[in-house]
Design an enzyme around this catalytic site. Structure first.
Site, PDB file in Angstrom:
ATOM      1  N   ASN A   1      51.334   8.877 -12.949  1.00  0.00           N
ATOM      2  CA  ASN A   1      51.386   9.752 -11.782  1.00  0.00           C
ATOM      3  C   ASN A   1      50.796  11.108 -12.153  1.00  0.00           C
ATOM      4  O   ASN A   1      51.245  11.748 -13.092  1.00  0.00           O
ATOM      5  CB  ASN A   1      52.847   9.913 -11.349  1.00  0.00           C
ATOM      6  CG  ASN A   1      52.936  10.516  -9.958  1.00  0.00           C
ATOM      7  OD1 ASN A   1      52.312  11.544  -9.679  1.00  0.00           O
ATOM      8  ND2 ASN A   1      53.701   9.891  -9.087  1.00  0.00           N
TER       9      ASN A   1
ATOM     10  N   LEU B   1       0.845  -1.196   0.000  1.00  0.00           N
ATOM     11  CA  LEU B   1       0.000   0.000   0.000  1.00  0.00           C
ATOM     12  C   LEU B   1       0.884   1.251   0.000  1.00  0.00           C
ATOM     13  O   LEU B   1       1.682   1.450   0.908  1.00  0.00           O
ATOM     14  CB  LEU B   1      -0.916   0.020   1.225  1.00  0.00           C
ATOM     15  CG  LEU B   1      -1.801  -1.218   1.434  1.00  0.00           C
ATOM     16  CD1 LEU B   1      -2.810  -0.950   2.547  1.00  0.00           C
ATOM     17  CD2 LEU B   1      -2.497  -1.631   0.147  1.00  0.00           C
TER      18      LEU B   1
ATOM     19  N   ARG C   1       2.065  15.044   6.120  1.00  0.00           N
ATOM     20  CA  ARG C   1       2.904  15.498   7.224  1.00  0.00           C
ATOM     21  C   ARG C   1       4.395  15.550   6.890  1.00  0.00           C
ATOM     22  O   ARG C   1       5.199  16.057   7.660  1.00  0.00           O
ATOM     23  CB  ARG C   1       2.660  14.629   8.467  1.00  0.00           C
ATOM     24  CG  ARG C   1       1.371  15.038   9.182  1.00  0.00           C
ATOM     25  CD  ARG C   1       1.152  14.224  10.403  1.00  0.00           C
ATOM     26  NE  ARG C   1       0.762  12.854  10.085  1.00  0.00           N
ATOM     27  CZ  ARG C   1       0.849  11.848  10.942  1.00  0.00           C
ATOM     28  NH1 ARG C   1       1.315  12.050  12.157  1.00  0.00           N
ATOM     29  NH2 ARG C   1       0.460  10.637  10.583  1.00  0.00           N
TER      30      ARG C   1
ATOM     31  N   LYS D   1      35.581  11.581 -11.384  1.00  0.00           N
ATOM     32  CA  LYS D   1      34.228  11.339 -11.906  1.00  0.00           C
ATOM     33  C   LYS D   1      34.327  10.639 -13.246  1.00  0.00           C
ATOM     34  O   LYS D   1      35.142  11.040 -14.081  1.00  0.00           O
ATOM     35  CB  LYS D   1      33.492  12.670 -12.083  1.00  0.00           C
ATOM     36  CG  LYS D   1      32.061  12.503 -12.539  1.00  0.00           C
ATOM     37  CD  LYS D   1      31.613  13.567 -13.531  1.00  0.00           C
ATOM     38  CE  LYS D   1      32.125  13.264 -14.919  1.00  0.00           C
ATOM     39  NZ  LYS D   1      31.559  14.136 -15.972  1.00  0.00           N
TER      40      LYS D   1
ATOM     41  N   GLY E   1      -9.330   4.095   3.294  1.00  0.00           N
ATOM     42  CA  GLY E   1      -8.902   3.155   4.325  1.00  0.00           C
ATOM     43  C   GLY E   1      -8.050   2.022   3.792  1.00  0.00           C
ATOM     44  O   GLY E   1      -8.007   1.768   2.580  1.00  0.00           O
TER      45      GLY E   1
HETATM   46  C1  UD1 Z   1      -2.438   1.354  10.611  1.00  0.00           C
HETATM   47  C2  UD1 Z   1      -3.301   0.298  11.287  1.00  0.00           C
HETATM   48  C3  UD1 Z   1      -3.017   0.326  12.793  1.00  0.00           C
HETATM   49  C4  UD1 Z   1      -1.551   0.075  13.033  1.00  0.00           C
HETATM   50  C5  UD1 Z   1      -0.703   1.080  12.257  1.00  0.00           C
HETATM   51  C6  UD1 Z   1       0.742   0.682  12.329  1.00  0.00           C
HETATM   52  C7  UD1 Z   1      -5.354   0.173   9.960  1.00  0.00           C
HETATM   53  C8  UD1 Z   1      -6.770   0.552   9.879  1.00  0.00           C
HETATM   54  N1  UD1 Z   1      -4.684   0.593  11.046  1.00  0.00           N
HETATM   55  O1  UD1 Z   1      -2.836   2.617  11.091  1.00  0.00           O
HETATM   56  O2  UD1 Z   1      -3.761  -0.674  13.442  1.00  0.00           O
HETATM   57  O3  UD1 Z   1      -1.262   0.151  14.395  1.00  0.00           O
HETATM   58  O4  UD1 Z   1      -1.078   1.076  10.867  1.00  0.00           O
HETATM   59  O5  UD1 Z   1       1.562   1.673  11.756  1.00  0.00           O
HETATM   60  O6  UD1 Z   1      -4.860  -0.501   9.086  1.00  0.00           O
HETATM   61  N2  UD1 Z   1      -3.137   3.601   2.784  1.00  0.00           N
HETATM   62  C9  UD1 Z   1      -3.566   3.602   1.486  1.00  0.00           C
HETATM   63  N3  UD1 Z   1      -4.865   3.959   1.219  1.00  0.00           N
HETATM   64  C10 UD1 Z   1      -5.737   4.321   2.190  1.00  0.00           C
HETATM   65  C11 UD1 Z   1      -5.272   4.319   3.524  1.00  0.00           C
HETATM   66  C12 UD1 Z   1      -3.983   3.953   3.807  1.00  0.00           C
HETATM   67  O7  UD1 Z   1      -2.814   3.282   0.573  1.00  0.00           O
HETATM   68  O8  UD1 Z   1      -6.885   4.613   1.858  1.00  0.00           O
HETATM   69  C13 UD1 Z   1      -1.759   3.206   3.088  1.00  0.00           C
HETATM   70  C14 UD1 Z   1      -0.907   4.347   3.601  1.00  0.00           C
HETATM   71  O9  UD1 Z   1      -0.225   4.987   2.545  1.00  0.00           O
HETATM   72  C15 UD1 Z   1       0.062   3.636   4.518  1.00  0.00           C
HETATM   73  C16 UD1 Z   1      -0.711   2.431   5.019  1.00  0.00           C
HETATM   74  O10 UD1 Z   1      -1.773   2.236   4.108  1.00  0.00           O
HETATM   75  O11 UD1 Z   1       1.207   3.178   3.832  1.00  0.00           O
HETATM   76  C17 UD1 Z   1      -1.251   2.614   6.446  1.00  0.00           C
HETATM   77  O12 UD1 Z   1      -2.154   3.685   6.494  1.00  0.00           O
HETATM   78  P1  UD1 Z   1      -2.161   4.707   7.693  1.00  0.00           P
HETATM   79  O13 UD1 Z   1      -3.226   5.697   7.449  1.00  0.00           O
HETATM   80  O14 UD1 Z   1      -0.780   5.215   7.945  1.00  0.00           O
HETATM   81  O15 UD1 Z   1      -2.618   3.754   8.917  1.00  0.00           O
HETATM   82  P2  UD1 Z   1      -2.434   4.028  10.443  1.00  0.00           P
HETATM   83  O16 UD1 Z   1      -3.459   4.999  10.904  1.00  0.00           O
HETATM   84  O17 UD1 Z   1      -1.028   4.339  10.735  1.00  0.00           O
END
Ligand code: UD1
Ligand code: CA
Length: 450
Positions: free
Chosen positions: A363, A11, A18, A337, A83
């Site tokens: 040299n 993902l 941030r 380089k 999500g």
């Molecule tokens: C997630 C977990 C949490 C865990 C934590 C660990 C879930 C719901 N929660 O929370 O339990 O403790 O990771 O770090 O999974 N992403 C997408 N598309 C989306 C949402 C997220 O690609 O719609 C990707 C983000 O880019 C990221 C990863 O999924 O790489 C995790 O998403 P993030 O929003 O950071 O989850 P956390 O709130 O940290």
């Protein structure tokens, strides 16, 4: 390695707001390599794995970076960020093709190691339908909490949905997950979005699997393996952890790091046996150092090869394409380089060697410059075996200095020099006997005037 087939879904659709950067979060680098590439390398180390990467809208740069590591990676676009479970389902067609094990990884969790992924997969082979990583962070806020009933994992509660009591749970979710390929789609399709964020949480897979009469387990993990990066501060902390791992691995492989904490390595730095690295050396990406070489203090190397027994620095700079043969010496304030420096050649002080070949045992005197750029194009300098380039010479490329030839100090060489010849390009010295004394005498006369 495992006899079971595997699909890894990475993902990487997060916006990374941030990080306050124009660069997508997963492309920020640690150890000179984008975090996404670290995750993909860990996946590849587990053996034959099909890879799907979920990217956000208009994130072709992320797709390109993924394909650079895994040329066959399937790319899926998650058009709306709804999500982690929603993101996994963006790769539905990859899921539908089937695999024994499904691994879900996060592109912003770069320190994950192959053996941890293998432990997750082993849990599936042992009968679990869902396996995740449990760890006890110093500060659990923001993490999902693991709900246990004895040894059994019964659910995961996201931080913002947790009750005050649930927030006291120290055991947290590392984020990554393994799902039984035969059940994954059925589980994922049941995940809803009835929570405070209105998002489809991947973590709901645990409770759903339980409801379906399936088993979910948590595997113990170290905080460093599941470190997620959201800010530049966390990026720097993760870099520090990676540097520590790389230094330890180098020392375990027999490299002498005189002051390990002052040496910065790249994830792909390669060392031979009996290499010594003095304090304060920086390795950028793609450096190979052969047996017995010494890299002295304050040197910076990138895209370079250092041959057997060669000596580099102190204060040397090797840029991409610097290829040093055995026993070459590159000394203080020498920049190299795109140049091949053949065995035994020396450039001990203050020189620039770019777009060149320097023959065996040649040299290069202090202050020598290869003038490789004419303002429009780069040209090559070829210096023969055993040639001697006098100090402060400018070699205006394209130019060839034959084997065994000499270039007199201070020359500006614009035409080829045949083998064994001497080339001199400077005006003859004039000497005026007594001139300085006459000047002084004259000055003292004028000074005495009232
Ligand atoms: C997630 C977990 C949490 C865990 C934590 C660990 C879930 C719901 N929660 O929370 O339990 O403790 O990771 O770090 O999974 N992403 C997408 N598309 C989306 C949402 C997220 O690609 O719609 C990707 C983000 O880019 C990221 C990863 O999924 O790489 C995790 O998403 P993030 O929003 O950071 O989850 P956390 O709130 O940290
Ligand atoms: Ca996160």
């Amino acid at each position: 390695m495992s006899a079971r087939s595997c699909l890894a879904i990475v993902l990487a659709a997060g916006e990374g707001t941030r990080m306050r950067s124009a660069l997508p979060k997963v492309l920020h680098e640690i150890g000179g390599t984008p975090m996404l590439a670290h995750v993909l390398h860990a996946v590849q180390k587990t053996g034959e794995v099909r890879v799907a990467v979920v990217v956000g809208p208009k994130q072709d740069v992320v797709a390109t970076a993924a394909r650079r590591v895994v040329p066959g990676a399937e790319i899926f676009e998650q058009t709306e960020r709804r999500g982690t479970a929603h993101a996994v389902l963006a790769a539905k067609t990859a899921l539908a093709k089937g695999a024994d094990d499904i691994l879900v990884l996060f592109g912003d969790t770069p320190l994950i190691r192959a053996d941890v992924l293998m432990q997750l997969r082993a849990a599936l082979a042992n009968g679990a339908a869902v396996a995740l990583l449990g760890f006890r962070p110093k500060d659990p806020s923001g993490y999902g909490r693991l709900l246990m009933k004895g040894d059994e994992l019964v659910g995961v509660r996201e931080d913002r949905d947790a009750t005050a009591d649930e927030k006291k749970i120290a055991l947290c979710n590392g984020g990554l997950m393994a799902l039984d390929g035969g059940k994954a789609l059925a589980i994922l399709n049941k995940i809803g979005n009835a929570n405070s964020k209105g998002e489809y949480y991947l973590t709901d897979a645990v409770a759903i699997a339980r409801d379906m009469g399936l088993k979910a387990v948590a595997i113990d993990a170290e905080e460093d393996d599941v470190r997620g990066i959201n800010t530049k501060g966390q990026l720097a902390e993760t870099e520090a952890v990676l540097q520590q791992r790389l230094r330890n691995a180098a020392m375990e492989a027999g490299v002498t790091l005189v002051a390990p904490d002052t040496v910065f390595l790249a994830a792909d730095t390669k060392f031979g046996r009996d290499v010594t690295v003095e304090p304060y050396v920086v390795f950028g990406p793609s450096v190979v150092v052969d047996d017995g070489a010494t890299i002295r203090s304050f040197s910076h190397l990138e895209g370079a090869h250092v041959g057997k027994g060669a000596r580099v620095g102190p204060y040397a700079r090797l840029r991409p394409g610097a290829d040093l043969g055995a026993d070459v010496h590159i000394g203080n304030f020498v920049e190299v380089k795109a140049a091949t420096i053949e065995a035994g050649a020396k450039a001990n002080h203050l020189a620039y060697i770019g777009d060149a070949r320097v023959g065996e045992k040649a040299n290069i005197g202090a202050g020598t410059i290869t003038c490789n750029y004419d303002g429009a194009a780069k040209h090559k300098t070829d210096i023969g075996k055993g040639a001697f380039i006098g100090s402060n010479s400018a070699l205006v490329a394209p130019v060839k200095i034959g084997d065994g030839a000499y270039v007199g100090s201070g020359s500006v060489i614009t035409a080829d020099v045949p083998a064994d010849a001497l080339a001199l390009e400077r005006s003859r010295q004039t000497v005026k006997e007594g001139w300085a004394k006459r000047l002084r005498d004259l000055k003292s006369l004028t000074a005495k005037k009232p």
